[in-house]
Design a protein around this motif. Structure first.
Motif, short mmCIF file in Angstrom:
data_model
loop_
_atom_site.label_atom_id
_atom_site.label_comp_id
_atom_site.label_asym_id
_atom_site.label_seq_id
_atom_site.Cartn_x
_atom_site.Cartn_y
_atom_site.Cartn_z
N MET A 113 4.81 45.57 -34.26
CA MET A 113 3.98 46.44 -33.41
C MET A 113 4.25 46.15 -31.94
N LEU A 114 4.37 44.89 -31.58
CA LEU A 114 4.66 44.53 -30.19
C LEU A 114 6.04 45.05 -29.77
N LEU A 115 7.00 44.96 -30.66
CA LEU A 115 8.34 45.46 -30.35
C LEU A 115 8.34 46.98 -30.19
N VAL A 116 7.56 47.67 -31.01
CA VAL A 116 7.46 49.13 -30.90
C VAL A 116 6.87 49.51 -29.55
N VAL A 117 5.78 48.85 -29.17
CA VAL A 117 5.15 49.14 -27.87
C VAL A 117 6.11 48.84 -26.73
N THR A 118 6.84 47.74 -26.83
CA THR A 118 7.81 47.39 -25.80
C THR A 118 8.92 48.45 -25.73
N GLY A 119 9.43 48.86 -26.85
CA GLY A 119 10.49 49.87 -26.88
C GLY A 119 10.04 51.20 -26.32
N VAL A 120 8.85 51.64 -26.70
CA VAL A 120 8.32 52.91 -26.19
C VAL A 120 8.12 52.82 -24.68
N THR A 121 7.59 51.70 -24.22
CA THR A 121 7.37 51.52 -22.78
C THR A 121 8.69 51.58 -22.03
N MET A 122 9.71 50.95 -22.56
CA MET A 122 11.03 50.98 -21.91
C MET A 122 11.60 52.38 -21.86
N CYS A 123 11.47 53.12 -22.95
CA CYS A 123 11.96 54.50 -23.00
C CYS A 123 11.23 55.38 -21.98
N VAL A 124 9.93 55.22 -21.91
CA VAL A 124 9.14 56.03 -20.98
C VAL A 124 9.51 55.69 -19.54
N LEU A 125 9.60 54.41 -19.23
CA LEU A 125 9.95 54.02 -17.86
C LEU A 125 11.33 54.48 -17.46
N ASP A 126 12.24 54.55 -18.43
CA ASP A 126 13.60 55.03 -18.14
C ASP A 126 13.63 56.52 -17.84
N LYS A 127 12.76 57.30 -18.49
CA LYS A 127 12.80 58.76 -18.36
C LYS A 127 11.83 59.33 -17.33
N VAL A 128 10.82 58.55 -16.93
CA VAL A 128 9.81 59.09 -16.01
C VAL A 128 10.42 59.28 -14.64
N LYS A 129 10.10 60.44 -14.09
CA LYS A 129 10.62 60.78 -12.75
C LYS A 129 9.63 60.43 -11.69
#
Length: 129
Positions: A113-129
């Motif tokens: 669960m922690l890895l999923v949250v970390t991965g989603v956070t990384m993806c969002v931060l990479d794509k957010v403008k």
């Protein structure tokens, strides 16, 4: 995709995930319904569900999440929308199930669960403008 859109997808995941254990609890007893034909069985089960507030309220909240998801998709990057909602739905389901007394089976689940949250956070931060 903006951070606001990402937050709406987290809200959707929360609606979907938090209601899953309540829907499961609210539908208890449906397996004991027996009818003489497949059609009557369907009608009896449907009646059981729509007259059972313990099922109906979480179901309506869950479907509200689906409406928000549909509206938010208009301004979203699909490569983020699906991973955010699907993976975080799992997290919210596990947490709300745990709050209702279900056991999280192992520490590996918590690590996942922690890895999923970390991965989603990384993806969002990479794509957010």
């Amino acid at each position: 995709m903006s951070i606001v859109t990402a937050v709406w997808f987290v809200v959707v995941a929360g609606f979907w995930g938090a209601t899953n254990p309540f829907i499961k609890l609210g539908s208890k007893g449906i397996e004991s319904i027996k009818a003489s034909s497949p059609f009557r069985q369907f009608v009896a089960e449907l009646w059981f569900l729509i007259t059972n507030w313990k099922y109906l309220i979480p179901f309506v909240i869950n479907q509200s999440g689906s409406v928000i998801y549909y509206i938010t998709l208009a301004s979203a990057d699909l490569s983020l929308a699906v991973p955010i909602t699907n993976s975080l739905t799992f997290i919210f389901t596990a947490i709300s199930g745990h709050l209702l007394g279900e056991r999280i089976k192992s520490k590996k689940t918590i690590l996942g669960m922690l890895l999923v949250v970390t991965g989603v956070t990384m993806c969002v931060l990479d794509k957010v403008k």
